[in-house]
Design a protein around this motif. Structure first.
Motif, PDB file in Angstrom:
ATOM      1  N   SER A   2       0.832  -1.206   0.000  1.00 43.06           N
ATOM      2  CA  SER A   2       0.000   0.000   0.000  1.00 43.06           C
ATOM      3  C   SER A   2       0.866   1.256   0.000  1.00 43.06           C
ATOM      4  CB  SER A   2      -0.915  -0.002   1.224  1.00 43.06           C
ATOM      5  OG  SER A   2      -0.173   0.265   2.396  1.00 43.06           O
ATOM      6  N   LEU A   4       0.761   3.642   2.162  1.00 39.74           N
ATOM      7  CA  LEU A   4       1.267   3.873   3.522  1.00 39.74           C
ATOM      8  C   LEU A   4       2.513   3.029   3.782  1.00 39.74           C
ATOM      9  CD1 LEU A   4       0.959   5.227   6.303  1.00 39.74           C
ATOM     10  CD2 LEU A   4      -0.496   3.296   6.956  1.00 39.74           C
ATOM     11  N   ASP A   5       2.484   1.769   3.364  1.00 41.16           N
ATOM     12  CA  ASP A   5       3.649   0.893   3.551  1.00 41.16           C
ATOM     13  C   ASP A   5       4.867   1.411   2.787  1.00 41.16           C
ATOM     14  OD1 ASP A   5       2.257  -0.818   5.206  1.00 41.16           O
ATOM     15  OD2 ASP A   5       1.717  -2.207   3.586  1.00 41.16           O
ATOM     16  N   ARG A   7       5.464   4.558   2.019  1.00 41.58           N
ATOM     17  CA  ARG A   7       5.933   5.761   2.717  1.00 41.58           C
ATOM     18  C   ARG A   7       6.682   5.393   3.991  1.00 41.58           C
ATOM     19  NH1 ARG A   7       0.903   9.601   3.230  1.00 41.58           N
ATOM     20  NH2 ARG A   7       2.462  11.041   4.074  1.00 41.58           N
ATOM     21  N   ILE A   8       6.198   4.370   4.694  1.00 35.74           N
ATOM     22  CA  ILE A   8       6.875   3.906   5.910  1.00 35.74           C
ATOM     23  C   ILE A   8       8.273   3.392   5.557  1.00 35.74           C
ATOM     24  CG2 ILE A   8       6.864   2.052   7.638  1.00 35.74           C
ATOM     25  CD1 ILE A   8       3.794   2.473   7.815  1.00 35.74           C
ATOM     26  N   LYS A  76       8.337  -0.406  13.066  1.00 36.28           N
ATOM     27  CA  LYS A  76       8.244   0.700  12.109  1.00 36.28           C
ATOM     28  C   LYS A  76       6.819   0.984  11.665  1.00 36.28           C
ATOM     29  CE  LYS A  76       9.628  -2.069   8.179  1.00 36.28           C
ATOM     30  NZ  LYS A  76      10.691  -2.309   7.240  1.00 36.28           N
ATOM     31  N   GLN A  77       5.962  -0.018  11.606  1.00 33.52           N
ATOM     32  CA  GLN A  77       4.568   0.237  11.212  1.00 33.52           C
ATOM     33  C   GLN A  77       3.906   1.195  12.190  1.00 33.52           C
ATOM     34  OE1 GLN A  77       2.998  -0.665   8.427  1.00 33.52           O
ATOM     35  NE2 GLN A  77       4.825  -1.730   7.702  1.00 33.52           N
ATOM     36  N   PHE A  78       4.134   0.982  13.478  1.00 31.33           N
ATOM     37  CA  PHE A  78       3.549   1.857  14.487  1.00 31.33           C
ATOM     38  C   PHE A  78       4.228   3.222  14.497  1.00 31.33           C
ATOM     39  CE2 PHE A  78       3.713   3.617  18.803  1.00 31.33           C
ATOM     40  CZ  PHE A  78       2.363   3.884  18.979  1.00 31.33           C
ATOM     41  N   TYR A  80       6.365   4.879  12.335  1.00 31.20           N
ATOM     42  CA  TYR A  80       6.287   5.704  11.137  1.00 31.20           C
ATOM     43  C   TYR A  80       4.848   5.928  10.694  1.00 31.20           C
ATOM     44  CZ  TYR A  80      11.295   5.284  10.983  1.00 31.20           C
ATOM     45  OH  TYR A  80      12.621   5.344  11.305  1.00 31.20           O
ATOM     46  N   GLY A  81       3.978   4.957  10.945  1.00 27.12           N
ATOM     47  CA  GLY A  81       2.570   5.151  10.624  1.00 27.12           C
ATOM     48  C   GLY A  81       1.988   6.316  11.405  1.00 27.12           C
ATOM     49  N   ILE A  84       3.415   9.560   9.915  1.00 23.61           N
ATOM     50  CA  ILE A  84       2.829   9.886   8.614  1.00 23.61           C
ATOM     51  C   ILE A  84       1.401  10.395   8.787  1.00 23.61           C
ATOM     52  CG2 ILE A  84       1.994   8.853   6.456  1.00 23.61           C
ATOM     53  CD1 ILE A  84       4.587   7.149   6.504  1.00 23.61           C
ATOM     54  N   ARG A  85       0.633   9.758   9.664  1.00 21.34           N
ATOM     55  CA  ARG A  85      -0.732  10.240   9.894  1.00 21.34           C
ATOM     56  C   ARG A  85      -0.728  11.649  10.473  1.00 21.34           C
ATOM     57  NH1 ARG A  85      -1.362   4.795  10.527  1.00 21.34           N
ATOM     58  NH2 ARG A  85      -0.932   4.674  12.763  1.00 21.34           N
TER      59      ARG A  85
END
Length: 94
Positions: A2, A4-5, A7-8, A76-78, A80-81, A84-85
């Motif tokens: 995705s 988002l992924d 961008r992360i 990193k999902q948490f 950087y997510g 980004i949000r």
């Protein structure tokens, strides 16, 4: 993958590159200071302490950056997510 992924991953790669560049800069700086001050330290005991101190700074800082990047990779999902949000929300407010 995705948007988002992607961008992360891009943020994580930039942070990782920046962290390792700072580690390289730290090594260059510490070794340069060690080399430049060496002629002004006449006693062997003080030179030994100088080398031990420089090695301690380099080893512990390098290890801490490596550990930080390892933790960032795991979360990193948490991490950087969330960033980004927040960045997207700030852009939307403008």
């Amino acid at each position: 993958m995705s948007d988002l992924d992607q961008r992360i991953e891009a943020m994580f790669r930039r942070d990782k590159l920046g962290a390792w560049l700072l580690v390289v800069l730290l090594w260059i700086t510490v070794l340069a200071v060690l080399f430049l001050t060496w002629p002004y330290v006449p006693e062997a005991g003080v030179r030994v302490l100088l080398v031990i101190g420089a090695l301690a700074v380099l080893i512990f800082n390098t290890a801490s950056i490596a550990a930080m990047l390892s933790h960032y990779a795991a979360d990193k999902q948490f991490i950087y997510g969330l960033d980004i949000r927040a960045l997207d929300a700030m852009k939307a407010r403008k």
